[in-house]
Design a protein around this motif. Sequence first.
Motif, mmCIF file in Angstrom:
data_model
loop_
_atom_site.group_PDB
_atom_site.id
_atom_site.type_symbol
_atom_site.label_atom_id
_atom_site.label_comp_id
_atom_site.label_asym_id
_atom_site.label_seq_id
_atom_site.Cartn_x
_atom_site.Cartn_y
_atom_site.Cartn_z
ATOM 1 N N LEU A 35 -8.905 -1.172 -6.734
ATOM 2 C CA LEU A 35 -8.008 -1.739 -5.730
ATOM 3 C C LEU A 35 -7.301 -0.580 -5.031
ATOM 4 O O LEU A 35 -6.804 0.329 -5.696
ATOM 5 C CB LEU A 35 -6.951 -2.630 -6.377
ATOM 6 N N ALA A 46 -1.327 -4.722 -4.440
ATOM 7 C CA ALA A 46 -2.450 -4.235 -5.257
ATOM 8 C C ALA A 46 -2.033 -4.098 -6.720
ATOM 9 O O ALA A 46 -2.799 -4.462 -7.623
ATOM 10 C CB ALA A 46 -2.953 -2.894 -4.718
ATOM 11 N N VAL A 103 -6.265 -3.591 0.009
ATOM 12 C CA VAL A 103 -5.238 -4.624 -0.125
ATOM 13 C C VAL A 103 -4.126 -4.348 0.879
ATOM 14 O O VAL A 103 -3.614 -3.230 0.969
ATOM 15 C CB VAL A 103 -4.656 -4.638 -1.556
#
Length: 179
Positions: A35, A46, A103
């Motif tokens: 991520l 995230a 993200v």
Amino acid sequence: MQKAVVLDEQAIRRALTRIAHEIIEKNKGIDDCILIGIKTRGIDIANRLAKRIEQIEGKSISVGELDITLYRDDLSFKTEDHEPIVKGSTVPTDITNKKVVLVDDVLYTGRTVRAAMDALIDIGRPSQIQLAVLVDRGHRELPIRADFVGKNIPTSSTEKIVVQLTEIDEIDQVSIYEG
């Protein structure tokens, strides 16, 4: 002026839990996944997703942070000597041949995501780049679509979406503002 709160703390928590499950399902687990949060609020989202994924899968997923300041095509200069303010990126592992889940808090025109993809390619060559956002508000200027969306909130171009997270703002909520 605030028009409405569209996500409260509980709704944000539910949306992130659903996104965590969708990331695991789409990738058939989290092997070779990382991520990477886009500064600023994308990093906190995230980190929250990583905690949920670890609770679900029983193993941790790496989390990185990306500063896209120098990659933006709408770069605004923020200091007196006309140099952009760069906070730096931290990616804890090599992203080459990994599935990277970018993200961010809000997907709007797509320009931030395009800049983030440019920054990622400069770091390494992932096998795949996926996108997770808390809010998709529409109005795309580039052909970019999120793989994982917490909530679609259609807006007018005069409205503004404001995401507040406890890590920064001491409250969890997403609001629509006029003007």
